[in-house]
Design a protein around this motif. Structure first.
Motif, PDB file in Angstrom:
ATOM      1  N   VAL A  18      56.192  31.595  38.616  1.00  0.00           N
ATOM      2  CA  VAL A  18      55.153  32.257  38.667  1.00  0.00           C
ATOM      3  C   VAL A  18      55.909  33.467  39.478  1.00  0.00           C
ATOM      4  CG1 VAL A  18      53.274  31.891  40.128  1.00  0.00           C
ATOM      5  CG2 VAL A  18      54.271  30.746  38.357  1.00  0.00           C
ATOM      6  N   GLY A  19      55.649  34.730  39.682  1.00  0.00           N
ATOM      7  CA  GLY A  19      56.586  35.969  40.326  1.00  0.00           C
ATOM      8  C   GLY A  19      54.425  36.541  40.265  1.00  0.00           C
ATOM      9  N   PRO A  20      55.329  37.911  41.075  1.00  0.00           N
ATOM     10  CA  PRO A  20      54.023  39.130  41.926  1.00  0.00           C
ATOM     11  C   PRO A  20      53.344  39.358  40.693  1.00  0.00           C
ATOM     12  CG  PRO A  20      55.235  39.066  42.804  1.00  0.00           C
ATOM     13  CD  PRO A  20      55.782  37.641  41.872  1.00  0.00           C
ATOM     14  N   GLU A  21      53.927  39.986  39.653  1.00  0.00           N
ATOM     15  CA  GLU A  21      53.745  40.318  37.934  1.00  0.00           C
ATOM     16  C   GLU A  21      53.249  39.360  37.169  1.00  0.00           C
ATOM     17  OE1 GLU A  21      57.128  39.814  39.069  1.00  0.00           O
ATOM     18  OE2 GLU A  21      57.914  41.586  39.875  1.00  0.00           O
ATOM     19  N   TYR A  22      53.223  38.274  37.549  1.00  0.00           N
ATOM     20  CA  TYR A  22      52.470  37.646  36.231  1.00  0.00           C
ATOM     21  C   TYR A  22      51.063  37.059  36.970  1.00  0.00           C
ATOM     22  CZ  TYR A  22      50.979  32.672  33.949  1.00  0.00           C
ATOM     23  OH  TYR A  22      50.765  31.633  33.122  1.00  0.00           O
ATOM     24  N   VAL A  23      50.802  36.652  38.170  1.00  0.00           N
ATOM     25  CA  VAL A  23      49.783  36.562  38.826  1.00  0.00           C
ATOM     26  C   VAL A  23      49.034  38.051  38.867  1.00  0.00           C
ATOM     27  CG1 VAL A  23      48.634  36.589  41.579  1.00  0.00           C
ATOM     28  CG2 VAL A  23      51.137  35.281  40.331  1.00  0.00           C
ATOM     29  N   LYS A  24      49.639  39.150  39.237  1.00  0.00           N
ATOM     30  CA  LYS A  24      48.804  40.827  39.076  1.00  0.00           C
ATOM     31  C   LYS A  24      48.184  40.654  37.471  1.00  0.00           C
ATOM     32  CE  LYS A  24      48.773  45.366  39.347  1.00  0.00           C
ATOM     33  NZ  LYS A  24      48.398  45.705  38.597  1.00  0.00           N
ATOM     34  N   ALA A  25      48.900  40.203  36.189  1.00  0.00           N
ATOM     35  CA  ALA A  25      48.857  40.642  35.221  1.00  0.00           C
ATOM     36  C   ALA A  25      47.552  39.568  35.121  1.00  0.00           C
ATOM     37  CB  ALA A  25      49.648  40.107  33.840  1.00  0.00           C
ATOM     38  N   LEU A  26      47.458  38.154  35.694  1.00  0.00           N
ATOM     39  CA  LEU A  26      46.266  37.434  35.258  1.00  0.00           C
ATOM     40  C   LEU A  26      45.344  37.652  35.874  1.00  0.00           C
ATOM     41  CD1 LEU A  26      47.507  34.147  35.367  1.00  0.00           C
ATOM     42  CD2 LEU A  26      47.134  35.109  33.639  1.00  0.00           C
ATOM     43  N   GLY A  27      45.357  38.750  36.970  1.00  0.00           N
ATOM     44  CA  GLY A  27      44.757  39.344  37.912  1.00  0.00           C
ATOM     45  C   GLY A  27      43.695  40.104  36.825  1.00  0.00           C
ATOM     46  N   ASP A  28      44.713  40.779  36.297  1.00  0.00           N
ATOM     47  CA  ASP A  28      43.622  42.157  35.137  1.00  0.00           C
ATOM     48  C   ASP A  28      42.976  41.132  34.302  1.00  0.00           C
ATOM     49  OD1 ASP A  28      45.298  44.058  36.902  1.00  0.00           O
ATOM     50  OD2 ASP A  28      46.632  43.854  35.861  1.00  0.00           O
ATOM     51  N   GLN A  29      43.702  40.604  33.707  1.00  0.00           N
ATOM     52  CA  GLN A  29      42.396  39.780  32.406  1.00  0.00           C
ATOM     53  C   GLN A  29      41.240  39.108  33.235  1.00  0.00           C
ATOM     54  OE1 GLN A  29      42.890  40.607  28.897  1.00  0.00           O
ATOM     55  NE2 GLN A  29      45.062  41.626  30.209  1.00  0.00           N
ATOM     56  N   TYR A  78      41.474  36.607  36.078  1.00  0.00           N
ATOM     57  CA  TYR A  78      41.406  35.301  36.727  1.00  0.00           C
ATOM     58  C   TYR A  78      42.289  35.939  38.380  1.00  0.00           C
ATOM     59  CZ  TYR A  78      41.155  33.947  31.890  1.00  0.00           C
ATOM     60  OH  TYR A  78      39.672  33.916  30.764  1.00  0.00           O
ATOM     61  N   ARG A  79      41.177  36.218  39.228  1.00  0.00           N
ATOM     62  CA  ARG A  79      41.914  36.376  40.329  1.00  0.00           C
ATOM     63  C   ARG A  79      41.417  34.868  41.421  1.00  0.00           C
ATOM     64  NH1 ARG A  79      39.424  40.547  38.364  1.00  0.00           N
ATOM     65  NH2 ARG A  79      40.399  42.727  38.155  1.00  0.00           N
ATOM     66  N   LYS A  80      42.247  35.737  42.334  1.00  0.00           N
ATOM     67  CA  LYS A  80      42.068  34.434  43.761  1.00  0.00           C
ATOM     68  C   LYS A  80      41.965  33.088  42.756  1.00  0.00           C
ATOM     69  CE  LYS A  80      39.769  37.457  46.914  1.00  0.00           C
ATOM     70  NZ  LYS A  80      38.346  38.035  47.124  1.00  0.00           N
ATOM     71  N   LEU A  81      43.082  32.163  42.009  1.00  0.00           N
ATOM     72  CA  LEU A  81      43.748  31.529  41.535  1.00  0.00           C
ATOM     73  C   LEU A  81      43.978  29.935  42.464  1.00  0.00           C
ATOM     74  CD1 LEU A  81      44.095  32.026  37.919  1.00  0.00           C
ATOM     75  CD2 LEU A  81      41.639  31.452  38.807  1.00  0.00           C
ATOM     76  N   PRO A  82      43.810  28.590  42.645  1.00  0.00           N
ATOM     77  CA  PRO A  82      44.360  28.185  43.417  1.00  0.00           C
ATOM     78  C   PRO A  82      46.518  28.357  42.641  1.00  0.00           C
ATOM     79  CG  PRO A  82      43.122  27.350  42.992  1.00  0.00           C
ATOM     80  CD  PRO A  82      42.740  28.431  41.828  1.00  0.00           C
ATOM     81  N   LEU A  83      47.893  28.517  43.684  1.00  0.00           N
ATOM     82  CA  LEU A  83      48.362  28.375  42.660  1.00  0.00           C
ATOM     83  C   LEU A  83      49.292  27.377  41.920  1.00  0.00           C
ATOM     84  CD1 LEU A  83      51.638  29.992  42.815  1.00  0.00           C
ATOM     85  CD2 LEU A  83      52.211  28.535  44.709  1.00  0.00           C
ATOM     86  N   ASP A  84      48.964  25.923  42.816  1.00  0.00           N
ATOM     87  CA  ASP A  84      48.895  25.419  41.530  1.00  0.00           C
ATOM     88  C   ASP A  84      48.452  25.387  40.395  1.00  0.00           C
ATOM     89  OD1 ASP A  84      50.374  23.647  43.525  1.00  0.00           O
ATOM     90  OD2 ASP A  84      48.990  22.612  43.918  1.00  0.00           O
ATOM     91  N   GLU A  85      47.098  25.926  39.897  1.00  0.00           N
ATOM     92  CA  GLU A  85      46.985  25.828  38.243  1.00  0.00           C
ATOM     93  C   GLU A  85      47.336  26.946  37.880  1.00  0.00           C
ATOM     94  OE1 GLU A  85      42.697  28.023  36.630  1.00  0.00           O
ATOM     95  OE2 GLU A  85      42.044  27.051  39.080  1.00  0.00           O
ATOM     96  N   VAL A  86      48.107  28.293  38.296  1.00  0.00           N
ATOM     97  CA  VAL A  86      48.739  29.762  38.008  1.00  0.00           C
ATOM     98  C   VAL A  86      50.038  28.758  37.688  1.00  0.00           C
ATOM     99  CG1 VAL A  86      49.654  31.078  38.698  1.00  0.00           C
ATOM    100  CG2 VAL A  86      48.078  30.896  39.595  1.00  0.00           C
ATOM    101  N   ILE A  87      50.335  28.062  38.148  1.00  0.00           N
ATOM    102  CA  ILE A  87      51.933  27.205  37.602  1.00  0.00           C
ATOM    103  C   ILE A  87      51.758  26.665  36.932  1.00  0.00           C
ATOM    104  CG2 ILE A  87      53.393  25.061  38.736  1.00  0.00           C
ATOM    105  CD1 ILE A  87      52.747  26.082  40.966  1.00  0.00           C
ATOM    106  N   ARG A  88      50.220  25.351  36.740  1.00  0.00           N
ATOM    107  CA  ARG A  88      50.309  25.154  35.440  1.00  0.00           C
ATOM    108  C   ARG A  88      50.080  25.871  34.384  1.00  0.00           C
ATOM    109  NH1 ARG A  88      45.339  22.829  32.996  1.00  0.00           N
ATOM    110  NH2 ARG A  88      45.419  21.093  31.918  1.00  0.00           N
ATOM    111  N   VAL A  89      49.575  26.596  34.339  1.00  0.00           N
ATOM    112  CA  VAL A  89      49.199  27.497  33.024  1.00  0.00           C
ATOM    113  C   VAL A  89      50.145  27.765  32.765  1.00  0.00           C
ATOM    114  CG1 VAL A  89      47.932  30.009  32.201  1.00  0.00           C
ATOM    115  CG2 VAL A  89      47.061  28.295  33.876  1.00  0.00           C
TER     116      VAL A  89
END
Length: 739
Positions: A594-605, A607-618
């Motif tokens: 999980v890096g900034p690029e992945y988080v930003k790309a999810l935000g572009d879709q 999915y913003r301000k997600l708990p980090l645990d949820e992003v890791i699980r995804v």
């Protein structure tokens, strides 16, 4: 000497092939690279036999004769005097002593015998490991159950045809092993785990195609050859590198074959991911080849999804050419001999004398020559980067220009020309000469030992350094100021060897001072060396502190650095909204990809301000941004947990598209998951449509599939009935146990 020649010849082959293989990366397919490494293994196996059978090809090497040894000086003769008479019995005692000494010398073991014993022990251990692997493979085949299910057999026949396998392959199911493997060179077998019965058709096909690719490529044979090479050259790092490359290229080549045969790359990557994480920790026997290992997973998944990748198999003509080239190299290396002769050319005595003087000036050993140097500007004013290159190593460091006596900034930035300058250290002086131009310079250097340094070290309670150690200390500026700084910071007094090791690992005076100023006075030089080896620099610590991570312990810094948590990563995660993460949480996120690029790309879709645990699980469940984007384009705007569920059940983008093209568009995700769970593949629906069943309800498809009504069985039932049976009748017959 013959054993040494064999080792040198094998080393030459490994070296040539390593260079060639690096040149082929990115230009040739994995199958081509695997073939090259296979030829390498065969070549080194043939080297001992060729060395004893081929005629010699002698290369004469001329050397300069060494200075003759001085003749022994005879002792002056003394006048003869009468010798005293030996006491009685002394002659017998002398004879006993001589006999004991002779017996002791007779029992001395030659060093060649010791080396042979060590080699034989290692080779025997490797051969025992190979035999154990063979027995494990035989036991695996013996204890497995033959698969006679018609659907599996039909699928096996299909995969054999797609991989052009003409020989018989036995399909087995094992209750013990949890990983699919292919084994057997003459009588090939594919073993699948017991849980394979729950797999859908797509995964079964992907697994069988991969293992059938191993059979088609005779990978079990190359695996056995590499195991024999490891036993023969167990002490040689080249054979282990070759074996590792064989294993990597073998799996990539099989993946390429599967995808080239028509399997979608993304679907296949998904199967790899799930199989590797389900069974990746299980090891196959030494002579078997398994489908998925976690260590190779990332590279194989990226390769599977790379549409531009070369997946070709080298043609027979190309293989013959490569084999001929390899045979020529092996024969040439196996036949070459070197013969050393002594020759003196005109003026050679003078030049050899100069070389010996220069080597003596370097202060390391008489066999080494003066080194070369390079100098380049840095971004820090008044500082240059100086690189020293010796015969077998190099050392670069940033140094203030005023420490180079005789070299000025004007000379560096001027029109250029010859320069001479010195760098004085406590342990000795470096003398440089060469040319500088436009801020860049190069030339040669020599080193002169400080003759009083060793004595001064002894006075301070250290052992006297050797000439080589003194050179290492001088090169890294480890001198008396360094010792004083250690004392000032409260370090335990190191030994001379520790100082040399610190010099070799780049723990210089500036590093020591800067780390101390930052509060890292570790008390032990070894602890500081460990930090330096792990890339923990003062700038790294300062940058982390600017991001809010201050007062970290040495172990925390090393752990963060090892896991790739750098200032840029921290800054990117903070900009992505994760401003209050602990270092442990950052490391965990980094480890899971999980890096900034992945988080930003999810935000572009969306999915913003997600708990980090949820992003890791995804991320862990293989839900890529591309998967989310493509599914949303197909009309499935799901929550991330729903995407995880869909991904876990094998609902891929390709599956949704194929099912939609067959008349099942806009199905709810729950329906798609049920279809996938019950093994309703696009191929199955397509086969039913070919039989005239165009609009079968999704629930009916599940019922038919659950009762094992394949397209072939339905076709046979229709043939017996003389007409196409209605779906309701087929369901009734299926419930009643139709065969």
């Amino acid at each position: 000497m013959s054993a040494l020649l064999i080792i040198l010849r094998a080393t030459a082959i490994f070296g040539v092939v390593s260079i060639a293989e690096r040149a082929l990366r990115g230009r040739a397919s994995a199958a081509s690279r695997h073939f090259v490494w296979t030829l390498t293994v065969v070549g080194v196996l043939l080297v001992p036999a060729l060395s004893m059978t081929l005629p010699e090809w002698t290369i004469v090497v001329h050397t300069t004769p060494s200075a003759p040894a001085a003749p022994p000086i005879a002792a002056p003769s003394a006048p003869a005097v009468d010798e005293p008479t030996a006491p009685a019995g002394s002659s017998a005692r002398e004879d006993e002593a001589v006999s004991a000494a002779t017996a002791l010398r007779a029992t001395d073991v030659p060093w060649t015998t010791i080396l042979f014993a060590i080699y034989a022990t290692g080779a025997a251990g490797m051969l025992i490991h190979l035999v154990v692997g063979q027995n494990s493979a035989r036991r695996l085949v013996r204890d497995a159950i033959v698969v006679d299910d018609p659907e599996w057999i039909e699928l096996l026949t299909e995969c054999a045809g797609r991989m052009n396998v003409r020989r018989s392959v036995q399909l087995l199911r094992s209750l013990e092993r949890n990983v699919p493997v292919a084994l057997g060179t003459i009588r090939a077998s594919i073993v699948v785990p017991a849980i394979a019965g729950t797999w859908d058709v797509d995964r079964r096909r992907a697994v069988l195609l991969h293992e059938m690719a191993h059979v088609a490529r005779w990978d079990c044979l190359t695996q056995a050859l590499s195991a024999v090479a490891c036993a023969m050259y167990w002490f040689h790092p080249g054979v282990w590198y070759a074996t590792a490359r064989l294993r990597i290229e073998r799996e990539l080549a099989c993946d390429d074959r599967v995808i080239a045969s028509g399997t979608a790359g993304r679907d296949y990557a998904g199967h790899l991911l799930e199989i590797a994480y389900s069974f990746g920790s299980c090891r196959a026997p030494a002579v078997a080849v398994g489908m998925a290992r976690r260590k190779q997973l990332e590279g194989r998944m990226l390769a599977a999804m790379d549409a531009s990748r070369d997946r070709s198999v080298p043609r027979v003509r190309v293989r013959v050419v490569w084999a001929a080239v390899a045979a020529s190299i092996v024969v040439l290396v196996g036949a070459v001999r070197t013969t050393t002769t002594t020759a003196i050319a005109a003026g050679q005595a003078d030049s050899s004398s100069l070389v010996r003087k220069a080597a003596s000036a370097l202060g390391i050993s008489q066999g080494q020559l003066p080194g070369t140097w390079e100098i380049r500007p840095t971004t820090v004013e008044g500082t240059v980067h100086l690189r020293l290159v010796e015969i077998n190593s190099s050392h670069g460091t940033s140094i203030k220009l005023d420490q180079l006596q005789g070299l000025t900034a004007a000379q560096l930035s001027g029109p250029g020309g010859p320069v001479q300058f010195q760098m004085r250290r406590d342990a000795g002086t470096f003398s440089f000469e060469g040319i500088v131009r436009n801020g860049i310079g190069a030339g040669t250097f020599t080193f002169a030992l400080n003759p009083s340094f060793a004595d001064d070290m002894a006075k301070r309670g250290f052992t006297k350094p050797t000439a080589a150690e003194q050179y290492e200390l001088a090169r890294s500026d480890v001198g008396f100021a360094y010792l004083e700084e250690l004392t000032k910071q409260g370090y335990t007094k190191p030994q001379t060897g520790e100082l040399v090791r610190a010099a070799q690992h780049g723990v210089q005076l500036t590093y020591l001072q800067e780390m101390g100023a930052l509060g890292y006075k570790l008390g032990s030089l070894d602890a500081l060396i460990t930090l330096r080896d792990h890339g923990v620099s003062p700038s790294y610590i300062r940058d982390l502190a600017q991001q809010g991570y201050k007062g970290m312990t040495a172990d925390e810094l090393r752990n963060a650095r090892d896991h790739g948590v750098g200032p840029e990563y921290v800054r990117g995660m903070r900009e992505s909204g994760y401003t209050s993460l602990t270092m442990r949480e950052l490391i965990n996120a980094r480890d899971h990809g999980v890096g900034p690029e992945y988080v930003k790309a999810l935000g572009d879709q969306g999915y913003r301000k997600l708990p980090l645990d949820e992003v890791i699980r995804v991320r862990d469940h293989g839900v890529s941004v591309e998967y989310v984007r493509d599914m949303r384009q197909l009309g499935y705007s799901l929550t991330l947990p729903e995407f995880v569920t869909a991904r876990d059940h094998g609902v891929s983008v390709e599956y949704v598209r194929e099912i939609a093209s067959l008349g099942y568009a806009k199905l709810p995700m729950e329906a798609l998951i049920r279809l996938r769970d019950h093994g309703v593949s696009a191929e199955y629906v397509r086969a039913l449509k070919a039989l005239g069943y165009d609009k079968v309800a999704a629930d009916d498809l599940i019922t038919l599939r659950d009762h094992g009504l394949s397209a072939e069985r339905i076709r046979a039932a229709n043939a017996r009935a003389g007409s196409r049976l209605p779906i309701d009748l087929l369901k009734s017959l299926a419930s009643g146990g139709m065969r």
